[in-house]
Design a protein around this motif. Structure first.
Motif, mmCIF file in Angstrom:
data_model
loop_
_atom_site.group_PDB
_atom_site.id
_atom_site.type_symbol
_atom_site.label_atom_id
_atom_site.label_comp_id
_atom_site.label_asym_id
_atom_site.label_seq_id
_atom_site.Cartn_x
_atom_site.Cartn_y
_atom_site.Cartn_z
ATOM 1 N N ASN A 195 42.183 0.970 41.152
ATOM 2 C CA ASN A 195 41.661 -0.142 41.957
ATOM 3 C C ASN A 195 41.582 -1.473 41.208
ATOM 4 O O ASN A 195 40.787 -2.334 41.570
ATOM 5 N N GLU A 196 42.387 -1.651 40.145
ATOM 6 C CA GLU A 196 42.381 -2.940 39.453
ATOM 7 C C GLU A 196 42.971 -3.999 40.383
ATOM 8 O O GLU A 196 43.725 -3.686 41.306
ATOM 9 N N ASP A 197 42.641 -5.244 40.137
ATOM 10 C CA ASP A 197 43.207 -6.304 40.964
ATOM 11 C C ASP A 197 44.633 -6.581 40.486
ATOM 12 O O ASP A 197 44.986 -6.304 39.337
ATOM 13 N N PRO A 198 45.491 -7.108 41.354
ATOM 14 C CA PRO A 198 46.892 -7.316 40.995
ATOM 15 C C PRO A 198 47.099 -8.211 39.768
ATOM 16 O O PRO A 198 48.009 -7.953 38.973
ATOM 17 N N LEU A 199 46.271 -9.239 39.577
ATOM 18 C CA LEU A 199 46.425 -10.109 38.415
ATOM 19 C C LEU A 199 46.176 -9.348 37.112
ATOM 20 O O LEU A 199 46.915 -9.503 36.139
#
Length: 174
Positions: free
Chosen positions: A74-78
């Motif tokens: 669930n990390e953010d795309p950046l």
């Protein structure tokens, strides 16, 4: 709504589920559930593109492509983009600009690829490759990359999409 997992590999699932179409008709549809990915277009100070020559077992051949990777936990795309850039190329970027997204296989997969342009790159350090990654890092001018696309030397869809969008958005005019 009925849903069944047919197969799971890493954090990707193949599912079968009942879907109601806009016409009201119900169908059984098979979908690959994918957490998404980040695609990074690294541009050097002299305007060259950093590419990977990567062996892809599913094709049983080497292909040219941009650094990219699957979003983890669930990390953010950046965050994914920064991690993948460093892991695959050894470079870090002082600036990363979002370019939007693309849906590479909408007919059977829910993957969204988040596109980024990375600039003001640091000198490369040691790559941190996964055990199934075989990657050589190379650089080429935009003109050379466009010729490779025309000649079918570079056929990777995410790479062609990201470079095309960056060009349309003016990143090579700066």
């Amino acid at each position: 709504m009925r849903q069944q997992i047919l197969h799971q590999w890493k954090n990707i699932q193949l599912i079968e589920k009942e879907v109601t179409l806009p016409t009201g008709q119900s169908i059984c549809h098979t979908t690959i559930i994918h957490p998404g990915a980040a695609v990074i277009l690294p541009i050097t100070e002299n305007g060259e593109i950093i590419l990977l020559k990567q062996f892809r077992p599913s094709l049983n051949k080497w292909i040219l492509e941009l650094p990219a990777g699957t979003i983890e936990n669930n990390e953010d795309p950046l965050t994914c983009a920064k991690r993948e850039l460093t892991e695959e190329t050894g470079y870090r970027a002082q600036e990363i600009h979002p370019l939007g997204q693309c849906t590479p296989m909408a007919g059977f997969c829910d993957e969204i690829q988040y596109l980024f342009v990375a600039t003001r790159l640091s000198a490369p350090a040691q790559q941190q490759l996964d055990n199934d990654e075989i990657i050589d890092v190379t650089q080429a001018s935009l003109k050379q990359v466009e010729q490779w696309i025309c000649d079918d030397v570079l056929t990777d869809a995410k790479t062609i999409t990201c470079i095309s969008k960056a060009k349309l958005c003016g990143y090579f005019d700066r």
